[in-house]
Design a protein around this motif. Structure first.
Motif, PDB file in Angstrom:
ATOM      1  N   ALA A 208       9.185  -5.403   4.071  1.00  0.00           N
ATOM      2  CA  ALA A 208       8.237  -6.396   3.968  1.00  0.00           C
ATOM      3  C   ALA A 208       6.959  -5.473   3.436  1.00  0.00           C
ATOM      4  CB  ALA A 208       7.942  -7.432   4.547  1.00  0.00           C
ATOM      5  N   CYS A 209       6.034  -5.794   2.551  1.00  0.00           N
ATOM      6  CA  CYS A 209       5.007  -4.678   2.220  1.00  0.00           C
ATOM      7  C   CYS A 209       3.942  -5.773   1.820  1.00  0.00           C
ATOM      8  CB  CYS A 209       5.281  -3.615   1.280  1.00  0.00           C
ATOM      9  SG  CYS A 209       4.133  -2.479   1.156  1.00  0.00           S
ATOM     10  N   THR A 210       2.877  -6.205   2.548  1.00  0.00           N
ATOM     11  CA  THR A 210       1.819  -7.206   2.279  1.00  0.00           C
ATOM     12  C   THR A 210       0.581  -7.042   2.873  1.00  0.00           C
ATOM     13  OG1 THR A 210       2.544  -8.498   4.392  1.00  0.00           O
ATOM     14  CG2 THR A 210       3.750  -9.163   2.448  1.00  0.00           C
ATOM     15  N   THR A 211      -0.259  -7.618   2.520  1.00  0.00           N
ATOM     16  CA  THR A 211      -1.810  -7.503   2.913  1.00  0.00           C
ATOM     17  C   THR A 211      -2.438  -8.903   3.039  1.00  0.00           C
ATOM     18  OG1 THR A 211      -2.643  -7.280   0.578  1.00  0.00           O
ATOM     19  CG2 THR A 211      -2.251  -5.223   1.679  1.00  0.00           C
ATOM     20  N   TYR A 212      -3.502  -9.003   3.948  1.00  0.00           N
ATOM     21  CA  TYR A 212      -3.939 -10.507   4.022  1.00  0.00           C
ATOM     22  C   TYR A 212      -5.411 -10.263   4.522  1.00  0.00           C
ATOM     23  CZ  TYR A 212      -3.477  -9.429   8.890  1.00  0.00           C
ATOM     24  OH  TYR A 212      -3.325  -8.553  10.345  1.00  0.00           O
ATOM     25  N   LEU A 213      -6.249 -11.155   4.204  1.00  0.00           N
ATOM     26  CA  LEU A 213      -7.548 -11.360   4.715  1.00  0.00           C
ATOM     27  C   LEU A 213      -7.650 -11.714   6.092  1.00  0.00           C
ATOM     28  CD1 LEU A 213     -10.466 -10.718   3.517  1.00  0.00           C
ATOM     29  CD2 LEU A 213     -10.623 -13.258   2.889  1.00  0.00           C
TER      30      LEU A 213
ATOM     31  N   LEU B 213       8.352   5.636  -6.399  1.00  0.00           N
ATOM     32  CA  LEU B 213       8.434   6.566  -5.730  1.00  0.00           C
ATOM     33  C   LEU B 213       7.754   6.575  -4.393  1.00  0.00           C
ATOM     34  CD1 LEU B 213       8.101   9.468  -8.471  1.00  0.00           C
ATOM     35  CD2 LEU B 213      10.108   8.715  -7.643  1.00  0.00           C
ATOM     36  N   PRO B 214       7.931   7.540  -3.369  1.00  0.00           N
ATOM     37  CA  PRO B 214       7.171   7.489  -2.076  1.00  0.00           C
ATOM     38  C   PRO B 214       5.601   7.712  -2.371  1.00  0.00           C
ATOM     39  CG  PRO B 214       9.221   8.970  -1.907  1.00  0.00           C
ATOM     40  CD  PRO B 214       9.124   8.408  -3.439  1.00  0.00           C
ATOM     41  N   GLY B 215       4.770   7.032  -1.975  1.00  0.00           N
ATOM     42  CA  GLY B 215       3.493   7.223  -2.485  1.00  0.00           C
ATOM     43  C   GLY B 215       2.921   6.123  -3.483  1.00  0.00           C
ATOM     44  N   ASP B 216       3.823   5.482  -4.111  1.00  0.00           N
ATOM     45  CA  ASP B 216       3.313   4.613  -5.193  1.00  0.00           C
ATOM     46  C   ASP B 216       2.808   3.096  -4.379  1.00  0.00           C
ATOM     47  OD1 ASP B 216       4.195   6.224  -6.947  1.00  0.00           O
ATOM     48  OD2 ASP B 216       6.014   4.996  -7.775  1.00  0.00           O
ATOM     49  N   SER B 217       2.075   2.615  -4.878  1.00  0.00           N
ATOM     50  CA  SER B 217       1.887   1.181  -4.436  1.00  0.00           C
ATOM     51  C   SER B 217       1.953   0.274  -5.676  1.00  0.00           C
ATOM     52  CB  SER B 217       0.159   1.358  -4.085  1.00  0.00           C
ATOM     53  OG  SER B 217      -0.493   1.568  -5.181  1.00  0.00           O
ATOM     54  N   LEU B 218       2.339  -1.105  -5.081  1.00  0.00           N
ATOM     55  CA  LEU B 218       2.369  -2.124  -5.766  1.00  0.00           C
ATOM     56  C   LEU B 218       1.276  -3.303  -5.449  1.00  0.00           C
ATOM     57  CD1 LEU B 218       6.125  -2.356  -5.353  1.00  0.00           C
ATOM     58  CD2 LEU B 218       5.236  -1.616  -7.485  1.00  0.00           C
ATOM     59  N   ALA B 219       1.126  -4.171  -6.538  1.00  0.00           N
ATOM     60  CA  ALA B 219       0.340  -5.426  -6.444  1.00  0.00           C
ATOM     61  C   ALA B 219       0.924  -6.598  -6.990  1.00  0.00           C
ATOM     62  CB  ALA B 219      -0.913  -4.981  -7.005  1.00  0.00           C
TER      63      ALA B 219
ATOM     64  N   PRO C 281       0.946  -1.277   0.014  1.00  0.00           N
ATOM     65  CA  PRO C 281       0.071  -0.012   0.118  1.00  0.00           C
ATOM     66  C   PRO C 281       0.814   1.380  -0.075  1.00  0.00           C
ATOM     67  CG  PRO C 281       0.234  -1.103   2.280  1.00  0.00           C
ATOM     68  CD  PRO C 281       0.636  -2.088   1.240  1.00  0.00           C
ATOM     69  N   GLN C 282       0.373   2.203  -0.536  1.00  0.00           N
ATOM     70  CA  GLN C 282       1.003   3.681  -0.545  1.00  0.00           C
ATOM     71  C   GLN C 282       1.460   4.159   0.671  1.00  0.00           C
ATOM     72  OE1 GLN C 282      -2.009   6.655  -2.131  1.00  0.00           O
ATOM     73  NE2 GLN C 282      -0.893   8.293  -1.114  1.00  0.00           N
ATOM     74  N   PHE C 283       0.821   3.962   1.970  1.00  0.00           N
ATOM     75  CA  PHE C 283       1.354   4.560   3.266  1.00  0.00           C
ATOM     76  C   PHE C 283       2.780   3.999   3.519  1.00  0.00           C
ATOM     77  CE2 PHE C 283      -0.298   0.854   5.276  1.00  0.00           C
ATOM     78  CZ  PHE C 283       0.462   0.600   6.430  1.00  0.00           C
ATOM     79  N   CYS C 284       2.853   2.783   3.227  1.00  0.00           N
ATOM     80  CA  CYS C 284       4.232   1.789   3.409  1.00  0.00           C
ATOM     81  C   CYS C 284       5.275   2.854   2.297  1.00  0.00           C
ATOM     82  CB  CYS C 284       4.364   0.396   3.015  1.00  0.00           C
ATOM     83  SG  CYS C 284       3.130  -0.450   4.141  1.00  0.00           S
ATOM     84  N   THR C 285       5.176   3.052   1.382  1.00  0.00           N
ATOM     85  CA  THR C 285       6.175   3.585   0.520  1.00  0.00           C
ATOM     86  C   THR C 285       6.507   5.086   0.856  1.00  0.00           C
ATOM     87  OG1 THR C 285       4.519   4.312  -1.158  1.00  0.00           O
ATOM     88  CG2 THR C 285       5.921   2.084  -1.426  1.00  0.00           C
ATOM     89  N   GLU C 286       5.228   5.570   1.128  1.00  0.00           N
ATOM     90  CA  GLU C 286       5.295   6.898   1.675  1.00  0.00           C
ATOM     91  C   GLU C 286       6.234   7.330   2.725  1.00  0.00           C
ATOM     92  OE1 GLU C 286       0.955   9.315   0.720  1.00  0.00           O
ATOM     93  OE2 GLU C 286       1.138   8.172   2.548  1.00  0.00           O
ATOM     94  N   LYS C 287       6.211   6.288   3.921  1.00  0.00           N
ATOM     95  CA  LYS C 287       6.905   6.726   5.247  1.00  0.00           C
ATOM     96  C   LYS C 287       8.483   6.175   4.998  1.00  0.00           C
ATOM     97  CE  LYS C 287       3.019   6.236   8.181  1.00  0.00           C
ATOM     98  NZ  LYS C 287       3.333   7.301   9.023  1.00  0.00           N
TER      99      LYS C 287
END
Length: 245
Positions: free
Chosen positions: A171-176, A126-132, A60-66
């Motif tokens: 690490a930059c991940t998501t989960y259900l 860049l800061p604020g970008d997101s990846l999937a 998510p965006q907030f991870c790269t922003e920080k």
């Protein structure tokens, strides 16, 4: 390095290894490795008998922003990773609500032939970008549901990004989360599709591994939950501390 000996064979000798090279001439940049995708958790469920099933994890965006420097980082290689059911993966890149060119893709993934892919051109994040990261699975030869986990017969959805200059983001991940799945799991138990879990720590995992959805309406319901539920985000620094929103 991973070892897998499901048949419990004895007398197997491994001669794998690696070399370390030293230099007195320091490089301009340190290289970093960033893990993106879906957190390894049994709430990642893939039904049985599926020709193709997609699972997507996000950075998510907030991870790269920080964490990323103002000029960003430059990805020069990737290492895709699933287990035996994986048949394809694709890494996507977003900025300011728009999708940019794809980072990398493997349409014919083979668990037994994994290797790093080096990009023809660096991709700047860049800061604020997101990846999937979207992982595609095939379970036509499986009679029970497959869940996320560390066993070779379980599944993963990960991509290790090689980049420079090194940043504190590891690490930059998501989960259900389990709460999102709880009503669906309750329904599976009530319908006799899933055994009643035992009360020990791995009870829910063992029950999910013995689950057969069978009914197309249940498969569609699971797909809807996995696609449209708001995922939980988990990002960590290189020292394993969590990155807060």
């Amino acid at each position: 390095m991973h070892y897998d000996n499901p048949d419990q064979k004895s007398g197997i000798v491994d001669s794998s290894g690696f070399r370390l090279y030293y230099t007195k001439q320091l490089r301009q940049y340190d290289i970093g490795t960033l893990t993106i995708g879906h957190l390894i958790t049994p709430t990642m469920i893939i039904p049985e008998r599926q020709p193709m099933w997609n699972i997507t994890g996000y950075c998510p965006q907030f991870c790269t922003e920080k964490t990323l420097p103002p000029s960003g980082i430059n990805i020069f290689g990737v290492f895709f990773h699933t287990h035996l059911a994986g048949i394809g993966l694709s890494a996507r890149h977003f900025r300011n609500g728009k999708e940019l060119p794809q980072v990398a893709e493997n349409k014919h993934y083979d668990f037994n032939y994994q290797e790093a892919l080096y990009l023809k051109k660096d991709v700047t994040v860049l800061p604020g970008d997101s990846l999937a990261l979207t992982c595609r699975y095939g379970t036509k030869d499986r009679n029970y549901a497959t869940v996320g986990g560390y066993e070779t017969t379980d599944e993963m959805c990960l991509n290790y990004l090689f980049y420079y200059p090194k940043s504190p983001l590891a690490a930059c991940t998501t989960y259900l989360n389990l709460q999102s799945l709880a009503p669906f799991i309750t329904k599976l138990i009530r319908l006799g599709k899933m055994p009643v879990p035992s009360n020990d720590t791995n009870g829910i995992i063992r029950s999910l591994q013995k689950t057969t959805l069978g009914d197309q309406s249940l498969i569609d319901e699971l797909k809807s939950i996995e696609t449209y539920s708001i995922p939980k985000m988990l990002c960590t620094y290189t020292n394993n501390t969590l990155i807060g929103q």
